[in-house]
Design a protein around this motif. Sequence first.
Motif: not given
Length: 498
Positions: A190-195, A364-366, A408-412
């Motif tokens: 999730e943090q990487t998606a912000h990156d 870290a993801d879930g 959990r990391t949200p997906l989609g």
Amino acid sequence: MPLPPRRTGLLCALAAAAATLVPANPAPAAPSPTLRFGACPDSIPTPPAPDRVECGSIAVPLDWDRPQGRRIKIAVSRVPASGTPAERRGILLVNPGGPGGSGLPYAVTKRAKLPESVRRSYDVIGFDPRGVGHSAPADCGPMGGLFDSPGADPVPMGPTAERAYLASLRDMADDCAAGAAGVLPYLSTEQTAHDMDAIRASLGEPSTSFLGVSYGSYLGAAYAALFPHRVGRLVLDSVVGPWSWYDFDVVQSRALLRQRDRFYAWTAAHADRFGLGGRTADVRAAYLRVRRGLAERPVEGFGAAEFDRAVYRALGRTERWTGLADGLRAYLRDGTVTDLRPASPFDSAASRNYEAANRIVKCADGPAPTPNRILTDIRRTRRIDPQPVLTGMEASTCAYWRHRPAHRTPLGSPDAPPLLLVASAHDPVTPIAGARELRRLLPGSRLVTLENDYSHGVFASRGNACVDDTVAAYLIDGTVPAGDVRCAGPGLPEPSGR
């Protein structure tokens, strides 16, 4: 690929739960400086002229929920589009998988395989995700003995071995807590998606197009959840399913057993070439003799753990099957492991970083499994086959993780535009069931399947014109197929060499 009967109900429930997740609101935006490019590290390959690669970095918050806090640098590479300004479609971020894979060189290596129309249309952008390579690399030290040579047998058999197995997981978690203290919760997908969105903003682009392979598909789905209105054209190749990482690892371990059975049958069908017997049972018996021999008497530090890693790698790509079969024959003939040993040492600096980042991101993801769940699943897998390959069970260490994620990391997202998902029909590393489940979280998206194929990685990888043309049309013109696409695959290969 059908799911194992014992897990089907659980995985369907997990997918349904994932579908009800409400994506978190994007964190407050941090300042996005202009990304200035210059020379690349020596480790980055040089593309053939007239193309060029250039590198730079941006500073991003360690924790995107606290954008004014501590910052880390994210390394970025770019190979500019080779076409005219009229052909340009923007930026295409790429990720090679993992988690833990370095994306900085991937802008060069993957771009070289893309269709020419895509190379002409997009600036291909590589980046090392946080915790990887040149982006604040993670270090978990000895990782509970993971890099010992020879390593402990990774398949516990009996109560004593099971206790030792759990102890090694606890030691690995403790080593990561000591080596990466203070950053463990923030090296997440999730943090990487912000990156990724910070890279987009720093380049002044209105949207992000993305090609993610394997774990990269999970990262792309996370970006679509957080930033659906900034999604350009996303291609998710060799798709990780929308399950917890531990449940994904279990699904993969069962798929590897089916793939190994195919390898036994393929090797037996070429008995004249490999000399391991003309029946599947003969090849299986030869395989078990090799593993048992290496477990009892390692050869130059190459034992059961090293053998299982070699098998895991080979099963994922059918072009590696010849080398595996030759390696089995060579050991049985003269006791050598040259054909089985990897080209680069497992304990190299790059490998140590990869393995550390892999566990940290997964944990870290879930949610994490319990120790009892881990042993129960290993016993169930061993009832399917007494000698499984458990190399990919990386999320097991999360049972002892000290920093549990809050969600959990949200997906989609239903708000994202249609995406393309690409899968090999019999990929054992990311079984196709994951692509089918993730598509449910991405309305209007399409699945491109390479039928009669057994390898990991499809677009601009398998050399299939049907797949490559379909994906290129989507990337260049935004053409979304009217329905799912099925492409004829190559089947199993003929043995190479000798």
